[in-house]
Design an enzyme around this catalytic site. Sequence first.
Site, short mmCIF file in Angstrom:
data_model
loop_
_atom_site.label_atom_id
_atom_site.label_comp_id
_atom_site.label_asym_id
_atom_site.label_seq_id
_atom_site.Cartn_x
_atom_site.Cartn_y
_atom_site.Cartn_z
CB ILE A 48 -0.96 -0.02 1.22
CG1 ILE A 48 -2.03 1.07 1.11
CG2 ILE A 48 -0.18 0.07 2.53
CD1 ILE A 48 -3.15 0.92 2.15
CB CYS A 49 1.95 3.73 -1.96
SG CYS A 49 0.91 3.78 -3.44
CD GLN A 50 -0.98 9.81 0.45
OE1 GLN A 50 -0.28 9.33 1.32
NE2 GLN A 50 -1.96 10.64 0.72
N GLY A 85 -1.62 4.35 -4.85
CA GLY A 85 -1.54 3.11 -5.61
C GLY A 85 -0.36 2.97 -6.55
CB THR A 145 -2.86 5.43 2.73
OG1 THR A 145 -1.74 4.53 2.77
CG2 THR A 145 -3.23 5.80 4.15
#
Length: 184
Positions: free
Chosen positions: A63-65, A67, A92
């Site tokens: 997971i990141c900010q 995608g 996120t």
Amino acid sequence: MSVSTISPAEVADALRSGPGAELIDVRTPVEFRGLHATPARNVPLDRLETIADGDRTRRLYVICQSGARGAKARDELASRGFTNVINVEGGTLAWEKAGLPVVRGKKAISLERQVRIAAGSLVLLGVVLSWLVHPYWIGISAFVGAGLVFAGVTDTCGMALILARMPWNQIRDESSSDAAACRL
């Protein structure tokens, strides 16, 4: 790898239903400290080599900010032989929007905004220097423009990679509980 993305709600259900799966947040430690999914562990994108090779078939959710970095992490881990890596759709931001539990901490300027600030400042500097000092200074603006085109075409941003390693994007106070939670 049969599935490459998954919704935040599906990840939350999968993490609750059985052991063995892990949620890896690939953003910088400062971004992670600002807001992250409750079950996530921080392993920044530029430090994925620190993930133990052990069982390469274990399920890893990245997971990141939003995608994009998660997709890069999924591809990098797959190239290292991990066979069950899945990117969380929307990152996120989507996790929080779905009403899933998050940890909020000290806010920081996102890496994307830092890149825009740095690129814009360098372009402006090049234009001003070429006007006031010598026309050759326009090369700074041309270099930054070429870098932005390269970043757009390849989906790889050298400036972001450099900024991610800057001191203000690192957690310095290792004695605090927030920093301890963010360590690798």
